[in-house]
Motif scaffolding. Structure first.
Motif, PDB file in Angstrom:
ATOM      1  N   GLU A  21      -1.332  -1.020  -0.397  1.00  0.00           N
ATOM      2  CA  GLU A  21      -1.234  -2.210  -0.393  1.00  0.00           C
ATOM      3  C   GLU A  21      -0.393  -3.174  -1.319  1.00  0.00           C
ATOM      4  O   GLU A  21       0.264  -4.017  -1.890  1.00  0.00           O
ATOM      5  CB  GLU A  21      -1.649  -2.722   0.224  1.00  0.00           C
ATOM      6  N   ARG A  24       1.683  -0.426   6.492  1.00  0.00           N
ATOM      7  CA  ARG A  24      -0.041  -0.484   7.781  1.00  0.00           C
ATOM      8  C   ARG A  24       0.321   1.631   8.713  1.00  0.00           C
ATOM      9  O   ARG A  24      -0.607   1.927   9.284  1.00  0.00           O
ATOM     10  CB  ARG A  24      -0.338  -0.972   8.405  1.00  0.00           C
ATOM     11  N   VAL A  46      -0.004   4.283   7.059  1.00  0.00           N
ATOM     12  CA  VAL A  46      -0.928   5.290   6.782  1.00  0.00           C
ATOM     13  C   VAL A  46      -1.657   5.710   8.018  1.00  0.00           C
ATOM     14  O   VAL A  46      -2.568   6.374   7.557  1.00  0.00           O
ATOM     15  CB  VAL A  46      -2.074   3.733   6.453  1.00  0.00           C
ATOM     16  N   LEU A  88      -4.262   3.186   1.838  1.00  0.00           N
ATOM     17  CA  LEU A  88      -4.376   1.365   2.005  1.00  0.00           C
ATOM     18  C   LEU A  88      -3.945   0.330   1.138  1.00  0.00           C
ATOM     19  O   LEU A  88      -3.853  -0.039   0.872  1.00  0.00           O
ATOM     20  CB  LEU A  88      -4.402   1.045   3.614  1.00  0.00           C
ATOM     21  N   GLU A  89      -5.512   0.214   0.604  1.00  0.00           N
ATOM     22  CA  GLU A  89      -5.493  -0.276  -0.675  1.00  0.00           C
ATOM     23  C   GLU A  89      -5.590  -0.640  -1.821  1.00  0.00           C
ATOM     24  O   GLU A  89      -3.645  -0.940  -2.577  1.00  0.00           O
ATOM     25  CB  GLU A  89      -7.411  -0.302  -1.189  1.00  0.00           C
ATOM     26  N   ARG A 113      -7.320   6.937   5.253  1.00  0.00           N
ATOM     27  CA  ARG A 113      -7.065   5.682   5.457  1.00  0.00           C
ATOM     28  C   ARG A 113      -6.861   4.417   3.811  1.00  0.00           C
ATOM     29  O   ARG A 113      -6.019   3.822   3.484  1.00  0.00           O
ATOM     30  CB  ARG A 113      -6.909   5.869   6.376  1.00  0.00           C
TER      31      ARG A 113
END
Length: 113
Positions: free
Chosen positions: A32, A13, A16, A28-29, A24
């Motif tokens: 993650e 996090r 990102v 992030l998706e 972002r």
């Protein structure tokens, strides 16, 4: 979820936050999902999250091509992205000063001990 996965998600996090705003959510998706599935593949989630830091730096640098000012890197860049706003540079400079002072204090304690 393992403790190393939790730490890796926190690192992710923060990583990102270095990216341009429009990229972002996408990264992030993706990252993650990669971190969460790393242990199933026998990989270290923390190492994977650390690798995304290098990728984010390259992506952010490629996005800034054409600017003529030197962009901050490392903790200062992260502080600027997280703080934002009109006083972001002043807050980031204060944070950098506190971190540098902490580092010097630690080195002093090591030498004195």
């Amino acid at each position: 979820m393992t403790p190393s996965t939790r730490v890796a998600l926190v690192v992710l996090r923060c990583t990102v936050a270095l990216l341009p705003r429009d990229l972002r959510a996408r990264y992030l998706e993706q990252w993650e999902a990669d971190v969460r599935g790393a242990t199933d593949l026998g990989m270290s989630p923390l190492r994977l999250a650390a690798g995304t830091l290098g990728a984010a730096a390259l992506i952010a640098n490629a996005d800034r091509k054409g600017t003529r000012t030197m962009q901050p890197i490392g903790p200062l860049a992260l502080a600027l992205r997280l703080l934002g706003g009109a006083n972001a540079r002043r807050h980031a400079a204060a944070l950098a000063a506190v971190l540098a002072l902490s580092l010097l204090t630690g080195v002093g304690l090591l030498i004195a001990g």
